[in-house]
Enzyme design. Structure first.
Site, PDB file in Angstrom:
ATOM      1  N   LEU A  37      15.075   9.892  -1.403  1.00 48.93           N
ATOM      2  CA  LEU A  37      15.410   9.122  -0.290  1.00 48.93           C
ATOM      3  C   LEU A  37      16.390   8.064  -0.709  1.00 48.93           C
ATOM      4  CD1 LEU A  37      12.110   8.378   1.553  1.00 48.93           C
ATOM      5  CD2 LEU A  37      13.813   9.595   2.407  1.00 48.93           C
ATOM      6  N   TYR A 125       6.281  -4.818  -0.772  1.00 45.05           N
ATOM      7  CA  TYR A 125       6.008  -3.649   0.126  1.00 45.05           C
ATOM      8  C   TYR A 125       6.201  -3.771   1.481  1.00 45.05           C
ATOM      9  CZ  TYR A 125       3.208   0.153   2.483  1.00 45.05           C
ATOM     10  OH  TYR A 125       2.959   1.108   3.187  1.00 45.05           O
TER      11      TYR A 125
HETATM   12  N1  LIG Z   1      -1.907   4.714   2.454  1.00 44.85           N
HETATM   13  C1  LIG Z   1      -2.198   3.922   3.499  1.00 44.85           C
HETATM   14  O1  LIG Z   1      -3.223   3.320   3.644  1.00 44.85           O
HETATM   15  C2  LIG Z   1      -0.756   3.637   4.615  1.00 44.85           C
HETATM   16  C3  LIG Z   1      -1.198   2.541   5.298  1.00 44.85           C
HETATM   17  C4  LIG Z   1      -0.167   2.159   6.238  1.00 44.85           C
HETATM   18  C5  LIG Z   1       1.064   2.948   6.110  1.00 44.85           C
HETATM   19  N2  LIG Z   1       1.256   4.008   5.110  1.00 44.85           N
HETATM   20  C6  LIG Z   1       2.567   4.542   5.096  1.00 44.85           C
HETATM   21  O2  LIG Z   1       2.121   6.108   5.025  1.00 44.85           O
HETATM   22  C7  LIG Z   1       2.966   7.001   4.708  1.00 44.85           C
HETATM   23  C8  LIG Z   1       2.355   7.994   3.958  1.00 44.85           C
HETATM   24  O3  LIG Z   1       1.564   7.617   3.011  1.00 44.85           O
HETATM   25  P1  LIG Z   1       0.779   8.480   2.053  1.00 44.85           P
HETATM   26  O4  LIG Z   1      -0.484   7.865   1.778  1.00 44.85           O
HETATM   27  O5  LIG Z   1       0.935   9.984   2.698  1.00 44.85           O
HETATM   28  O6  LIG Z   1       1.625   8.777   0.825  1.00 44.85           O
HETATM   29  P2  LIG Z   1       1.481   9.694  -0.450  1.00 44.85           P
HETATM   30  O7  LIG Z   1       0.498  10.550  -0.543  1.00 44.85           O
HETATM   31  O8  LIG Z   1       1.761   8.927  -1.645  1.00 44.85           O
HETATM   32  O9  LIG Z   1       2.712  10.573  -0.163  1.00 44.85           O
HETATM   33  C9  LIG Z   1       4.304  10.174  -0.317  1.00 44.85           C
HETATM   34  C10 LIG Z   1       5.213  11.200  -0.383  1.00 44.85           C
HETATM   35  O10 LIG Z   1       6.500  10.757  -0.785  1.00 44.85           O
HETATM   36  C11 LIG Z   1       7.103  11.372  -1.686  1.00 44.85           C
HETATM   37  N3  LIG Z   1       8.132  10.225  -2.292  1.00 44.85           N
HETATM   38  C12 LIG Z   1       7.915   9.210  -3.174  1.00 44.85           C
HETATM   39  N4  LIG Z   1       8.830   8.424  -3.196  1.00 44.85           N
HETATM   40  C13 LIG Z   1       9.898   9.285  -2.808  1.00 44.85           C
HETATM   41  C14 LIG Z   1      11.599   9.207  -2.630  1.00 44.85           C
HETATM   42  N5  LIG Z   1      12.130   8.122  -3.590  1.00 44.85           N
HETATM   43  N6  LIG Z   1      12.196  10.306  -2.017  1.00 44.85           N
HETATM   44  C15 LIG Z   1      11.599  11.189  -1.755  1.00 44.85           C
HETATM   45  N7  LIG Z   1      10.168  11.429  -1.630  1.00 44.85           N
HETATM   46  C16 LIG Z   1       9.295  10.398  -1.948  1.00 44.85           C
HETATM   47  C17 LIG Z   1       5.967  11.456  -2.800  1.00 44.85           C
HETATM   48  O11 LIG Z   1       6.304  12.401  -3.619  1.00 44.85           O
HETATM   49  P3  LIG Z   1       5.845  12.243  -5.452  1.00 44.85           P
HETATM   50  O12 LIG Z   1       4.672  12.167  -5.169  1.00 44.85           O
HETATM   51  O13 LIG Z   1       6.197  13.660  -5.755  1.00 44.85           O
HETATM   52  O14 LIG Z   1       6.939  11.085  -5.742  1.00 44.85           O
HETATM   53  C18 LIG Z   1       4.987  11.810  -1.858  1.00 44.85           C
HETATM   54  O15 LIG Z   1       4.789  13.435  -1.683  1.00 44.85           O
HETATM   55  C19 LIG Z   1       3.911   5.754   4.056  1.00 44.85           C
HETATM   56  O16 LIG Z   1       5.101   5.670   4.583  1.00 44.85           O
HETATM   57  C20 LIG Z   1       3.028   4.668   3.815  1.00 44.85           C
HETATM   58  O17 LIG Z   1       3.988   3.671   3.609  1.00 44.85           O
HETATM   59  C21 LIG Z   1       0.248   4.077   3.984  1.00 44.85           C
END
Ligand SMILES: NC(=O)c1ccc[n+]([C@@H]2O[C@H](COP(=O)([O-])OP(=O)(O)OC[C@H]3O[C@@H](n4cnc5c(N)ncnc54)[C@H](OP(=O)(O)O)[C@@H]3O)[C@@H](O)[C@H]2O)c1
Length: 288
Positions: A37, A125
């Site tokens: 990204l 963040y």
């Molecule tokens: N977790 C929460 O409670 C929460 C709350 C509110 C909003 N959110 C938002 O929800 C979304 C999804 O979260 P999630 O829990 O599904 O996250 P996750 O399980 O950590 O998945 C994020 C994905 O993004 C990929 N990624 C990370 N950095 C990247 C980059 N520079 N370029 C391309 N791909 C990249 C990761 O790949 P790798 O692992 O291979 O690096 C991973 O597959 C995010 O936008 C987060 O900000 C999360």
């Protein structure tokens, strides 16, 4: 519809791929290995090859402590990364659906945050995610920005590693018989399959804009843990953690409940009370 899901191997991404596939769409799963990204060329090249009608971005750098330690990288991924996607989306005529967070707010409000409330992030963040929102909204009209909160899914969160909150609670209960959880942070625990279903619904409309997208109702992490133990019939002593017992290095909002005002206004809201989502998580599970 041709849909490209960015972050397809993540906790949310896996369920987003499933939801659009079940809906009959043609889905390309884009992992971190397929696209960086923070790299404008990488984003542009991949999306030019894929030519999706809809790009769903679930990828982010969202480990709060790591963002604080490396604000430049956090901005490159969450801020500039969102801009890179928005520029590519606009160039190929695709709609961009982008995931943001409740952490854009400071938590000082005593009632659920609406889309019209002014954000004030407390940490790197939140600031970088807010920058990403603004980049998307300022770059392409064809956008949906979805702010969600405290997400959990059956697929583990890649950034946090290991277990989601539910599985962590169950593990601690099994191992210790007593669990302490904070009760001074209020959230809306939101299941990833429900967010994914909401995305499919929204993708069929042209009501572009900023949306709050969380489960209905709210609770403290302590109340969430209590419901987890009730539903899973886990025998455990649950206590409230004393103030400062689990010190946090980076400030977080104490209250980050979002009201899905815009979804409701347009008759598009599909979210259920958080307790129902939790029961669905446990349905079909033999034992915990
Ligand atoms: N977790 C929460 O409670 C929460 C709350 C509110 C909003 N959110 C938002 O929800 C979304 C999804 O979260 P999630 O829990 O599904 O996250 P996750 O399980 O950590 O998945 C994020 C994905 O993004 C990929 N990624 C990370 N950095 C990247 C980059 N520079 N370029 C391309 N791909 C990249 C990761 O790949 P790798 O692992 O291979 O690096 C991973 O597959 C995010 O936008 C987060 O900000 C999360």
């Amino acid at each position: 519809m041709n849909v490209s899901v960015i972050g397809a191997e993540g906790q949310l991404g896996v369920d987003v791929v499933k939801a659009f596939t079940s809906n009959g769409d043609t889905v390309s799963s884009v992992s971190h290995a397929d696209m960086e990204l923070a790299d404008k060329e990488s984003v542009a090249t991949r999306l030019t090859e894929l030519r999706p009608d809809l790009i769903v971005n679930t990828a982010a750098m969202h480990h709060v402590d790591k963002c604080e330690q490396d604000p430049e990288m956090a901005f490159a991924v969450n801020g500039s990364g969102a801009l890179n996607l928005a520029l590519a989306a606009k160039r190929i005529g695709a709609t961009l659906m982008h995931v943001s967070t409740d952490y854009v707010f400071d938590g000082s409000k005593a009632s659920p945050y609406q889309e019209s409330d002014v954000p004030r992030p407390l940490n790197v963040y939140g600031n970088t995610k807010l920058a990403g929102e603004y980049f998307v909204r300022a770059t392409t009209d064809k956008h949906f920005v979805l702010r969600t909160s405290a997400i959990y899914g059956k697929n583990p969160c890649r950034a946090k590693g290991g277990l989601n909150f539910i599985e962590l609670m169950l593990k601690l209960a099994r191992e210790r018989g007593e669990v302490k959880v904070v009760d001074d942070e209020i959230v809306s625990p939101t299941p990833t399959p429900e967010i994914a279903r909401q995305m499919v619904v929204l993708s069929r409309s042209d009501r572009y804009g900023l949306y709050h997208a969380t489960a209905e109702g709210s609770c403290s992490w302590h109340a969430f843990a209590r419901e987890i133990f009730v539903i899973s019939k886990t025998n455990v002593t649950l206590k409230v953690a004393a103030p400062g017992e689990f010190p946090i290095k980076v400030p977080r909002p104490k209250y980050s409940v979002l009201e899905n005002c815009e979804l409701k206004k347009h008759g598009l809201n599909i979210f259920r009370p958080w307790q129902e989502g939790l029961r669905e998580y446990f349905s079909g599970r033999v034992s915990s």
